[in-house]
Scaffold this active site. Structure first.
Site, PDB file in Angstrom:
ATOM      1  N   ASN A  97       0.837  -1.242   0.013  1.00  0.00           N
ATOM      2  CA  ASN A  97      -0.034  -0.059   0.159  1.00  0.00           C
ATOM      3  C   ASN A  97       0.686   1.113  -0.231  1.00  0.00           C
ATOM      4  OD1 ASN A  97       0.740  -0.865   2.603  1.00  0.00           O
ATOM      5  ND2 ASN A  97      -0.950   0.285   3.390  1.00  0.00           N
ATOM      6  N   ILE A  98       0.441   2.231  -0.824  1.00  0.00           N
ATOM      7  CA  ILE A  98       1.165   3.366  -1.082  1.00  0.00           C
ATOM      8  C   ILE A  98       0.264   4.611  -0.512  1.00  0.00           C
ATOM      9  CG2 ILE A  98       2.497   4.873  -2.330  1.00  0.00           C
ATOM     10  CD1 ILE A  98       2.593   2.289  -4.191  1.00  0.00           C
ATOM     11  N   GLU A  99       0.541   5.357   0.648  1.00  0.00           N
ATOM     12  CA  GLU A  99      -0.375   6.295   1.078  1.00  0.00           C
ATOM     13  C   GLU A  99       0.052   7.802   0.309  1.00  0.00           C
ATOM     14  OE1 GLU A  99      -1.854   4.537   5.070  1.00  0.00           O
ATOM     15  OE2 GLU A  99      -0.499   6.005   5.376  1.00  0.00           O
ATOM     16  N   CYS A 149      -3.964   0.761  -2.733  1.00  0.00           N
ATOM     17  CA  CYS A 149      -3.840  -0.439  -1.676  1.00  0.00           C
ATOM     18  C   CYS A 149      -2.854  -1.552  -2.380  1.00  0.00           C
ATOM     19  CB  CYS A 149      -5.146  -1.393  -1.846  1.00  0.00           C
ATOM     20  SG  CYS A 149      -6.595  -0.322  -0.992  1.00  0.00           S
ATOM     21  N   GLU A 186      -2.964  -4.569  -3.208  1.00  0.00           N
ATOM     22  CA  GLU A 186      -3.829  -5.501  -4.181  1.00  0.00           C
ATOM     23  C   GLU A 186      -3.732  -4.712  -5.488  1.00  0.00           C
ATOM     24  OE1 GLU A 186      -4.769  -4.775  -1.189  1.00  0.00           O
ATOM     25  OE2 GLU A 186      -6.307  -6.201  -0.281  1.00  0.00           O
ATOM     26  N   CYS A 237     -10.107  -4.686   0.315  1.00  0.00           N
ATOM     27  CA  CYS A 237     -11.269  -3.449   0.392  1.00  0.00           C
ATOM     28  C   CYS A 237     -12.334  -3.742  -1.029  1.00  0.00           C
ATOM     29  CB  CYS A 237     -10.852  -2.260   0.399  1.00  0.00           C
ATOM     30  SG  CYS A 237     -10.157  -1.497  -1.357  1.00  0.00           S
ATOM     31  N   CYS A 287     -10.724  -2.971  -4.319  1.00  0.00           N
ATOM     32  CA  CYS A 287      -9.929  -4.119  -4.782  1.00  0.00           C
ATOM     33  C   CYS A 287     -10.408  -5.215  -5.221  1.00  0.00           C
ATOM     34  CB  CYS A 287      -8.732  -4.433  -3.539  1.00  0.00           C
ATOM     35  SG  CYS A 287      -7.673  -3.211  -3.429  1.00  0.00           S
TER      36      CYS A 287
HETATM   37 ZN    ZN Z   1      -7.897  -2.234  -1.476  1.00  0.00          ZN
END
Ligand code: ZN
Length: 139
Positions: free
Chosen positions: A43-45, A54, A56, A93, A96
């Protein structure tokens, strides 16, 4: 054929690269294509939040950007920084799941979720996204 635990190990390695300065919640994914190639993601915020991606989807978009669109299964591992993983499985989520539906057969694509103890929960995409909307509706 790679074992489920081997794929989960790749997801755990990918999780180490998570860029999560805001939530501290690290997720790693390892997506296995039909040809056996594994595409990993974390995941990359983002400070603006909406651009966050996310693990995935990172894995899927890496694969698709390289022309790969057929997949067997994905392993997902998540948990707070400093923790090995969540006690229970970290499910994908809704966004995804929808991306998975674009490229994967709901009847055969497997989603492997592992907690801290390598107890693997295995689902078909149709179980996590029942009655999902996919490309077949537009053909
Ligand atoms: Zn997701």
């Amino acid at each position: 054929m790679r074992t489920e635990l081997e794929l989960i190990r790749r997801a755990r390695e990918a999780r180490e690269k998570a860029y999560v300065p805001y939530s501290g919640f690290r997720v790693g994914a390892a997506l296995e294509a039909e040809d056996g190639t594994v595409y990993t993601g974390c995941n990359i915020e983002n400070a603006a939040f909406s651009p966050t991606c996310c693990a995935e989807r990172t894995a899927f978009f890496k694969a698709v950007s390289e022309g790969v669109t057929s997949f067997r299964r994905i392993a997902v591992v998540g948990g707070h920084k400093g923790q090995e993983a969540t006690e229970t499985a970290c499910p994908p989520c809704g966004v995804c799941r929808q991306v998975m539906r674009e490229f994967c057969d709901p009847e055969s694509f497997r989603i492997l979720l592992a907690g801290s103890d390598d107890q693997v929960k295995s689902y078909l995409l149709k179980e996590l996204l029942p009655e999902g909307f996919g490309p077949d509706f537009l053909s």
